[in-house]
Enzyme design. Structure first.
Site, short mmCIF file in Angstrom:
data_model
loop_
_atom_site.label_atom_id
_atom_site.label_comp_id
_atom_site.label_asym_id
_atom_site.label_seq_id
_atom_site.Cartn_x
_atom_site.Cartn_y
_atom_site.Cartn_z
N ASP A 37 -5.60 6.22 -0.31
CA ASP A 37 -4.29 6.69 -0.75
C ASP A 37 -4.23 8.21 -0.62
OD1 ASP A 37 -3.63 4.11 -1.51
OD2 ASP A 37 -3.24 4.61 -3.61
N HIS A 41 -8.55 0.47 1.43
CA HIS A 41 -7.70 1.53 1.97
C HIS A 41 -7.73 2.80 1.14
CE1 HIS A 41 -4.78 -0.24 -0.89
NE2 HIS A 41 -4.21 0.95 -0.89
N HIS A 48 1.63 9.56 -1.09
CA HIS A 48 1.95 8.18 -1.48
C HIS A 48 2.82 8.17 -2.74
CE1 HIS A 48 1.65 3.96 -2.24
NE2 HIS A 48 0.67 4.00 -3.10
N HIS A 107 -1.26 0.22 2.96
CA HIS A 107 -2.04 -0.05 1.75
C HIS A 107 -2.56 -1.49 1.76
CE1 HIS A 107 -0.89 3.85 -0.06
NE2 HIS A 107 0.07 3.70 0.84
N HIS A 122 -2.27 6.83 -9.95
CA HIS A 122 -1.46 7.31 -8.83
C HIS A 122 -0.74 8.61 -9.19
CE1 HIS A 122 -2.00 3.18 -7.32
NE2 HIS A 122 -1.68 3.65 -6.14
N TRP A 141 -7.52 -9.05 23.36
CA TRP A 141 -7.04 -8.01 22.44
C TRP A 141 -5.91 -8.54 21.59
CZ3 TRP A 141 -4.30 -3.47 25.54
CH2 TRP A 141 -3.51 -4.02 26.57
C1 23J Z 1 2.95 1.00 -4.46
C2 23J Z 1 3.44 0.91 -5.74
C3 23J Z 1 2.58 0.75 -6.79
C4 23J Z 1 1.22 0.66 -6.53
C5 23J Z 1 0.70 0.74 -5.24
C6 23J Z 1 1.59 0.89 -4.22
C7 23J Z 1 -0.76 0.66 -4.96
O1 23J Z 1 -1.55 0.26 -5.77
C8 23J Z 1 -1.34 1.16 -3.71
O2 23J Z 1 -1.85 0.39 -2.90
O3 23J Z 1 -1.36 2.36 -3.55
S1 23J Z 1 0.14 0.46 -7.90
MN MN Z 2 -2.82 2.24 -2.00
#
Ligand code: 23J
Ligand code: MN
Length: 259
Positions: free
Chosen positions: A75, A73, A79, A69, A206, A61
């Site tokens: 979101d 993955h 986030h 992330h 986002h 293991w």
């Molecule tokens: C944190 C800041 C900016 C971004 C991201 C994460 C991601 O793309 C993510 O993996 O959610 S653009």
């Molecule tokens: Mn992400």
């Protein structure tokens, strides 16, 4: 519930096939690199605890270290700052009905091959709908770019001015939200373009998706094996307390070649 017994029969006969849209969770798989003034995503790590040896004679293991992330993955709304007050916006709070739903694929692979900063625009969405019909409410919309076929070295596509990869414009994400989508997914390291920090607002996928309580999927693979419409997506993140996202196995159910 004959629909479920019919589904089991269809899966067994090959009338419905399962396509795995997931990359291998591998320490060598690239993670997003943000401008240097920001905190950074750690790479996935695996530490062997035992391997049928003195540390555990009959078992093998690993301990895992991973950012939420990492790799293929999900979101969650929390986030992003725009989604921080969305009710049930963390991965452990999202109702499980959200994890299964219809999926459509917008093929941008030709545009992305010609232009590494290719933009999904409202015009691209409207052209797709003219051919395939209106994007159904509650659908996942996946942007196919064939980016998943790139070698790790070309995946982030870093240049002096930062990463270059295709993605949606702010207007495109708003157009998709106006259709009531469930979420938006990409083959690249983010739901936003590599240069997505330069839009207004920065990282519009986002910002708008999560502000509207919708979801993201990134680092998807095998989108070339999906039909433009008519598939079903299964994407259930880990139930991390207060989690903003999670690596996961993403599966699509597609029509098979048997009846
Ligand atoms: C944190 C800041 C900016 C971004 C991201 C994460 C991601 O793309 C993510 O993996 O959610 S653009
Ligand atoms: Mn992400």
């Amino acid at each position: 519930m004959s629909v479920l017994t019919d589904m089991a029969t269809a899966l067994a006969s090959g009338a419905v096939r399962v396509v795995d849209l997931t990359h291998r969770l591998d320490p060598d798989f690239p993670v997003i690199v943000l401008p240097p003034e920001f905190g950074q995503c750690a790479r996935f790590r695996m530490e062997e605890v035992s391997a049928y040896d003195h540390r555990g004679p009959a078992w093998k293991w690993h301990n895992l270290t991973l950012n939420e992330h990492t790799g293929t993955h999900f979101d969650a709304p929390v986030h992003w700052i725009s989604g921080r007050d969305v009710p049930n916006g963390a991965v452990d709070e999202i109702a499980p009905e959200n994890f299964i739903g219809p999926v459509v694929v917008i093929d941008c692979s030709q545009g992305a091959a010609e232009n590494e900063d290719f933009e999904l625009t409202p015009a691209v969405i409207e052209a797709w709908e003219a051919e395939h019909g209106t994007i159904p409410e509650g659908a996942w919309v996946l942007m196919r770019t064939d980016w998943s076929k790139r070698e790790p070295i070309d995946y982030l596509n870093m240049r002096e001015d930062g990463p270059h990869s295709p993605g949606p414009t702010p207007e495109a994400i708003q157009a998709l939200l106006a259709r009531g989508i469930r979420g938006f997914g990409t083959e690249t390291v983010g739901t936003d373009a590599g240069q997505g920090a330069h839009y207004t607002p920065p990282y519009p996928a986002h910002y708008f998706l999560h502000g509207a309580g919708r979801f993201g999927l990134q680092c998807l693979a095998n989108l070339d094996q999906l039909p433009p419409t008519g598939a079903l997506l299964i994407a259930a993140p880990l139930k991390i307390k207060g989690g903003t996202g999670s690596p996961l196995r993403v599966l699509a159910l597609v029509p098979g070649d048997r009846s």
